[in-house]
Enzyme design. Structure first.
Site, PDB file in Angstrom:
ATOM      1  N   PRO A  87      64.733  58.987  59.024  1.00 25.48           N
ATOM      2  CA  PRO A  87      64.494  59.840  58.216  1.00 25.48           C
ATOM      3  C   PRO A  87      63.496  61.060  58.855  1.00 25.48           C
ATOM      4  CG  PRO A  87      63.176  57.761  58.086  1.00 25.48           C
ATOM      5  CD  PRO A  87      64.471  57.678  59.106  1.00 25.48           C
ATOM      6  N   GLU A 114      61.031  48.430  60.015  1.00 27.02           N
ATOM      7  CA  GLU A 114      60.285  49.445  60.228  1.00 27.02           C
ATOM      8  C   GLU A 114      60.729  50.784  60.836  1.00 27.02           C
ATOM      9  OE1 GLU A 114      57.468  49.938  58.365  1.00 27.02           O
ATOM     10  OE2 GLU A 114      58.268  48.487  57.155  1.00 27.02           O
ATOM     11  N   ARG A 152      85.759  65.392  58.842  1.00 20.57           N
ATOM     12  CA  ARG A 152      86.513  66.519  58.345  1.00 20.57           C
ATOM     13  C   ARG A 152      86.589  67.660  59.251  1.00 20.57           C
ATOM     14  NH1 ARG A 152      87.107  66.401  52.854  1.00 20.57           N
ATOM     15  NH2 ARG A 152      87.333  68.660  52.680  1.00 20.57           N
ATOM     16  N   ASP A 167      85.532  74.941  51.798  1.00 19.40           N
ATOM     17  CA  ASP A 167      84.560  73.719  51.694  1.00 19.40           C
ATOM     18  C   ASP A 167      82.920  74.470  51.174  1.00 19.40           C
ATOM     19  OD1 ASP A 167      85.672  71.417  51.191  1.00 19.40           O
ATOM     20  OD2 ASP A 167      85.411  70.771  53.231  1.00 19.40           O
TER      21      ASP A 167
HETATM   22  N1  SAM Z   1      59.244  53.420  58.861  1.00 18.08           N
HETATM   23  C1  SAM Z   1      60.201  54.480  58.807  1.00 18.08           C
HETATM   24  C2  SAM Z   1      59.868  55.898  58.560  1.00 18.08           C
HETATM   25  O1  SAM Z   1      58.972  56.024  57.895  1.00 18.08           O
HETATM   26  O2  SAM Z   1      60.000  56.862  59.261  1.00 18.08           O
HETATM   27  C3  SAM Z   1      61.638  54.180  58.032  1.00 18.08           C
HETATM   28  C4  SAM Z   1      62.319  53.145  58.522  1.00 18.08           C
HETATM   29  S1  SAM Z   1      63.787  52.818  57.292  1.00 18.08           S
HETATM   30  C5  SAM Z   1      63.150  51.464  56.265  1.00 18.08           C
HETATM   31  C6  SAM Z   1      64.720  52.033  58.629  1.00 18.08           C
HETATM   32  C7  SAM Z   1      66.048  52.729  59.197  1.00 18.08           C
HETATM   33  O3  SAM Z   1      66.672  53.220  58.237  1.00 18.08           O
HETATM   34  C8  SAM Z   1      65.465  53.696  60.068  1.00 18.08           C
HETATM   35  O4  SAM Z   1      65.213  53.384  61.328  1.00 18.08           O
HETATM   36  C9  SAM Z   1      66.748  54.823  60.001  1.00 18.08           C
HETATM   37  O5  SAM Z   1      67.634  54.267  61.100  1.00 18.08           O
HETATM   38  C10 SAM Z   1      67.349  54.404  58.670  1.00 18.08           C
HETATM   39  N2  SAM Z   1      66.993  55.561  57.703  1.00 18.08           N
HETATM   40  C11 SAM Z   1      66.441  55.453  56.581  1.00 18.08           C
HETATM   41  N3  SAM Z   1      66.220  56.328  55.944  1.00 18.08           N
HETATM   42  C12 SAM Z   1      67.178  57.393  56.527  1.00 18.08           C
HETATM   43  C13 SAM Z   1      67.525  58.842  56.274  1.00 18.08           C
HETATM   44  N4  SAM Z   1      66.851  59.476  55.319  1.00 18.08           N
HETATM   45  N5  SAM Z   1      68.234  59.321  57.246  1.00 18.08           N
HETATM   46  C14 SAM Z   1      68.585  58.667  58.346  1.00 18.08           C
HETATM   47  N6  SAM Z   1      68.474  57.422  58.550  1.00 18.08           N
HETATM   48  C15 SAM Z   1      67.769  56.818  57.425  1.00 18.08           C
END
Ligand code: SAM
Length: 254
Positions: A87, A114, A152, A167
């Site tokens: 994220p 985490e 795609r 698209d």
């Molecule tokens: N503690 C982290 C933070 O707040 O940045 C979030 C960890 S999340 C619970 C676990 C994993 O889900 C991340 O490390 C990532 O690989 C994936 N993930 C969660 N949300 C995502 C998003 N919006 N885009 C891409 N990967 C995501």
């Protein structure tokens, strides 16, 4: 295009990779996608991939050694661009999809808990990619989103190349509305031009309908979209009719 996915839940990818366009593209050899279990890169009997965070606090952190080993194994035969789904990464959009699609080989790291020990990012990750400003429990769904968007862009995956070009976002605008049989639904008719058989007129209608859709749903895109003269006139007409000032974009002024 060759993709390697690293995850502790490889089973999540089964039907996704076997179905529809991606399934067919893999059968035809247009896409090679390999899903590897991160736990295969552990060296202990219990195949542990997480531990408590240094400094305390809740949750578990994915340990670095299995990730580093797994990424190095995945890139041993040929170098690849290594993407951590996160994220905190650059937000995925059409431009980023096209940038990534230009790379022949990608390794996608799907984290859980985490997140992942920061030293993995420092040693074996080239780029972090996010699918939006919200937090999921793992990187598997984001990886699937990325894989579907990338697929795609691979020539031949979508049979009709023109539908990819049309698209939403590709031209800077949203796609025009689509209609199919029956001709009347709940008293609503298909725009007559689409039944006319006049391809030039249909093309013109679609060009303007794309502007109208963008103006109504995503006016922010109009600030930078490349428009034809006819599309600019349509935008000005909409602005005059609704009088909300959107018809004159910053780049058209002066
Ligand atoms: N503690 C982290 C933070 O707040 O940045 C979030 C960890 S999340 C619970 C676990 C994993 O889900 C991340 O490390 C990532 O690989 C994936 N993930 C969660 N949300 C995502 C998003 N919006 N885009 C891409 N990967 C995501």
């Amino acid at each position: 295009m060759h993709l390697t996915v690293l995850t502790i839940f490889p089973e999540l990818f089964g039907p996704f990779l076997a179905t529809s366009l991606i399934g067919r593209a893999r059968e035809r050899g247009l896409l090679a996608i390999e899903v590897r279990d991160l736990r295969d890169a552990t060296t202990d009997r219990h195949r542990v991939v997480d531990d408590e965070p240094y400094g305390g606090g809740g949750g578990m952190v994915m340990t670095a050694p299995p990730w580093i080993r797994a990424v190095r194994e995945a890139t041993a035969a040929a170098p690849a661009w290594r993407v951590l789904l996160s994220p905190q990464g650059r937000r995925l959009d059409d431009a980023l999809v096209r940038e990534l699609a230009a790379r022949e080989r990608l390794v996608l790291l799907c984290a859980r808990y985490e997140g992942i020990d920061e030293r993995v990012l420092e040693t074996v990750v080239d780029e972090e990619v996010s699918i939006g400003d919200y937090v999921l429990s793992g990187g598997e769904l984001p990886a699937m989103v990325l894989i579907e968007a990338l697929s795609r862009q691979v020539p031949g995956v979508v049979q009709l190349a023109s539908s990819v070009v049309r698209d939403s976002f590709r031209s800077g605008l949203l796609d025009h509305p689509h209609y199919t049989r029956p001709p009347v639904v709940e008293g609503r008719e298909v725009p007559p031009v689409l039944l006319s058989g006049n391809h030039a007129e249909i093309e013109r209608w679609r060009e303007l309908a794309a502007v109208r859709a963008t103006w109504r749903k995503r006016p922010d895109l109009l600030a930078v979209a490349e428009l034809t003269a006819a599309q600019r006139r349509e935008l000005e007409r909409l602005g005059r009719e609704c009088g909300d000032g959107l018809a004159r974009r910053p780049k058209d002024r002066g």
